[in-house]
Design an enzyme around this catalytic site. Structure first.
Site, PDB file in Angstrom:
ATOM      1  N   GLU A  56      43.688  13.215  -7.110  1.00 57.61           N
ATOM      2  CA  GLU A  56      43.359  12.280  -8.207  1.00 57.61           C
ATOM      3  C   GLU A  56      44.331  12.210  -9.372  1.00 57.61           C
ATOM      4  OE1 GLU A  56      41.232  14.458  -7.204  1.00 57.61           O
ATOM      5  OE2 GLU A  56      39.413  13.161  -6.107  1.00 57.61           O
ATOM      6  N   HIS A 125      27.603  15.770  -8.158  1.00 56.71           N
ATOM      7  CA  HIS A 125      27.808  14.412  -7.581  1.00 56.71           C
ATOM      8  C   HIS A 125      26.812  13.263  -8.211  1.00 56.71           C
ATOM      9  CE1 HIS A 125      29.736  16.982  -4.989  1.00 56.71           C
ATOM     10  NE2 HIS A 125      30.839  15.732  -4.558  1.00 56.71           N
TER      11      HIS A 125
END
Lengths: 325, 352
Positions: A56, A125
């Site tokens: 990322e 999540h």
């Protein structure tokens, strides 16, 4: 002509149309464009549509560097929490570089991620982290709640010369709605009144807009007229539309999927306190409870806002006199 | 006085002309003079420079040797220790010094300061003050060059400390997979802020060069004497050829010695700040190491070599040095005379 399509397809339609319109738009992320069958890859080729490793910091940092030098990258990050491993790039790089350069360089990158996946994804999540980004000057944050807004705000995000965090509620991915075909741009920084009403204002964000509208429907049967305001953009926040609605109804319920103190609702409540003081009879915040998101269904349902909680809050503010504007 | 333009002869990978050798020496001297002036400002004009400044004295051979292989539109993306690079690109020293002084006429109008110089018109898009993060930005610039098929390559500079950051590993991996046109110049100045690199680097701890990291990405890696601009030129030219041929990135470790401390002393106002002694002396008590490296000062050595090879005479070398000193003095006077920005200007530039 508007056409009924799914929320997820509306986002894809905007990206495809913008890529057709501007050769500088590129699109990459993890686990995408893996085979030659990929429709985006077929259309635009492997230079502009790329697969990225699970990196990322580099994915976002490369997007920033590419944006600084002439491209308009759309970075697919899948889940907003994945940005947390690269938060320097999101918070301390992308929004600062233009300012530090004295306006010499722009960073037109779009960071696309889903959020709030309340389908048993447990603690890491399913969260709403927009609050951490909406107060960063230089960064724009959009949270579309309908397929039409999803398309129009993606087009606007790609065309914007600033870094834009584009957050889509995962729970709306399969929802259908009318979406204009062809070029359709929703201006960033403009709230939308999703339902007009006179007794109480509900300000709701993302997935919560759908829940607020369902609650408003049930409340109407009981004779309570609800106005539902969807900010659509959290940064820059359109305070004017919210304050005008609150001044009209005199009562407000803020609905946010995030926990109370890291919610956009808390920020909006502060703005209402300053700008509509004297006009508000009552204010309630309906947010997630102060826990991480649990796995098991009854636990998850208990923590996250729902229609019943919204209705209860609306009725409680209805017990207070509205203050005449 | 007129600003010195940094026009240089077209680079040739095989042979370096005398003209180009003089250009290299001139740029090295200009960098050194600028950094010395920044350092003096802390004493001569206390309070004028705020925050943290980082100098490139000792890095001149690495900076100029690498950039002597650069073509006109190639991107240059260093870290926050960023003064040297725009000097080579021809950015006016007046505006650079004014930025370091936080003035209205600064390169970034006083919004960035020493750590955040930017001159996109000269292919220097900006820097990050967070160690290693700009390696990803530089990699993104290489993606732009590749997608636009512009023929540009990217010169990405960072320190030994940054090579321990995730951004370094993630970026080199992606650049290698995507065959991006970029040269990663790992400037090993031997001290990550205050810590000697041998105490924190796995390759160094095993007795290997830091360029061994290239093996992890299956790309070429080389270590070169970073006090010799011609040695740097030779190795970087090879990496540039590879990048221009579309074969992907290279990692070049230029090993030299930072001649000043990491930065000025971190103090809280109103306590004055200035440059302390180098960490070798101040932290480790090793004056011998410091003096040894100082005797290998890249500028002194290159000067002696050019005079020996009759590329320069003492007179022509002195002329270059006097001109650089005059140019920097002029920049300091310009910067001191430049007004501070008006407070409300702070609201500019947040959004495009």
């Amino acid at each position: 002509m508007p056409k009924e399509i799914m929320y997820g397809d509306a986002i894809a339609a905007a990206i495809i149309e913008e890529m057709q319109r501007d050769p500088n738009v590129i699109f990459y992320g993890q686990n995408m464009a893996m085979t030659e069958r990929d429709p985006m890859l077929k259309k635009f080729g492997k230079e502009r549509v790329r697969i990225a490793p699970i990196s990322e910091t580099a994915e976002i940092g490369i997007g920033i560097g590419a944006a600084m030098t002439g491209l308009r990258p759309v970075v697919e990050l899948w889940m907003s929490e994945f940005m947390l491993v690269a938060f320097d790039q999101v918070i301390n790089e992308a929004p600062r570089l233009r300012y530090m350069s004295g306006g010499q360089v722009n960073v037109p990158v779009v960071l696309k991620a889903g959020y709030g996946f309340c389908a048993g994804w447990a603690g890491q999540h399913s969260n709403c982290i927009y609050h951490t980004m909406m107060g960063i000057p230089g960064l724009k944050v959009v949270v579309p709640s309908t397929p039409a807004d999803a398309k129009g705000l993606m087009a606007a995000a790609i065309r914007d010369d600033n870094p834009v965090v584009y957050l889509h509620p995962y729970m709306l991915t399969l929802d259908k709605g009318e979406v204009p075909e062809g070029e359709y741009v929703v201006p960033i920084g403009l709230s939308d009144i999703k339902r007009a009403g006179s007794d109480v204002t509900i300000v709701a964000i993302g997935w919560m807009v759908k829940k607020a509208l369902a609650a408003a429907e049930r409340l109407a049967e009981e004779g309570i007229s609800t106005e539902v305001v969807d900010p659509r953009t959290l940064a820059p926040l359109d305070i004017t539309t919210i304050v005008n609605s609150v001044k009209k109804t005199g009562r407000v319920v803020l609905v946010d999927q995030a926990p109370r103190h890291s919610s956009a609702a808390a920020v909006i409540a502060g703005e209402i306190a300053e700008h509509a003081v004297g006009s508000v009879g009552a204010l309630r915040m309906v947010t997630a409870l102060d826990t991480p998101i649990p796995y098991s269904e009854p636990l998850e349902n208990y923590v996250v806002p729902n229609e019943d909680k919204i209705i209860e809050a609306v009725k409680s503010v209805m017990a207070h006199e509205a203050v005449a504007a | 006085m007129p600003q010195k333009t940094a026009k240089r002869p077209a680079p040739r990978s095989s042979k370096i002309s005398n003209h180009q050798l003089r250009w290299i020496y001139t740029q090295m001297v200009r960098i050194r003079e600028f950094e010395e002036a920044v350092k003096r400002t802390f004493i001569e004009h206390p309070g004028v420079i705020r925050g943290h400044s980082h100098l490139g004295d000792g890095a001149e051979a690495s900076i100029v040797g690498a950039l002597s292989t650069r073509r006109d539109r190639d991107f240059v993306m260093p870290s926050y220790r960023c003064h040297g690079y725009p000097i080579v690109l021809g950015t006016p020293l007046r505006n650079m010094m004014a930025e370091v002084f936080g003035r209205k006429d600064g390169l970034c109008h006083g919004f960035g300061g020493s750590m955040h110089l930017a001159d996109p018109s000269r292919y220097f898009p900006g820097t990050s003050g967070i160690i290693g993060q700009s390696i990803a930005h530089a990699t993104g610039a290489a993606l732009t060059a590749q997608i636009k098929n512009s023929g540009q390559i990217v010169y990405c500079f960072f320190g030994d400390g940054a090579s321990k950051q995730g951004a370094f590993f993630e970026s080199l991996n992606m650049a290698a997979v995507w065959k991006l046109p970029i040269i990663y110049v790992l400037e090993n100045n031997q001290y990550q802020a205050y810590t000697h690199f041998s105490l924190e680097d796995a390759n160094a701890a095993a007795g290997d060069a830091l360029s061994k990291k290239a093996e992890a990405f299956s790309i070429p890696g080389a270590t070169v004497d970073g006090t010799d601009p011609l040695a740097v030129h030779k190795v970087v030219a090879k990496a540039a050829d590879r990048a221009r041929a579309g074969k992907g990135p290279s990692l070049v470790e230029t090993k030299f010695y930072r001649l000043s401390a990491h930065g000025n002393v971190i103090t809280v106002p109103p306590l004055p700040t200035q440059f302390p002694e180098h960490e070798a002396v101040a932290v480790y008590g090793n004056r011998k190491e410091f003096e040894q490296w100082k005797s290998k000062d890249p500028i002194k050595r290159f000067r002696a070599r050019l005079i020996k090879d009759r590329v320069l005479t003492v007179a022509s070398a002195t002329k270059i040095e006097s001109a650089a000193r005059a140019e920097v003095d002029d920049a300091v006077q310009f910067a001191l005379a430049s007004p501070l920005p008006a407070p409300e200007e702070a609201l500019q530039y947040v959004y495009a």
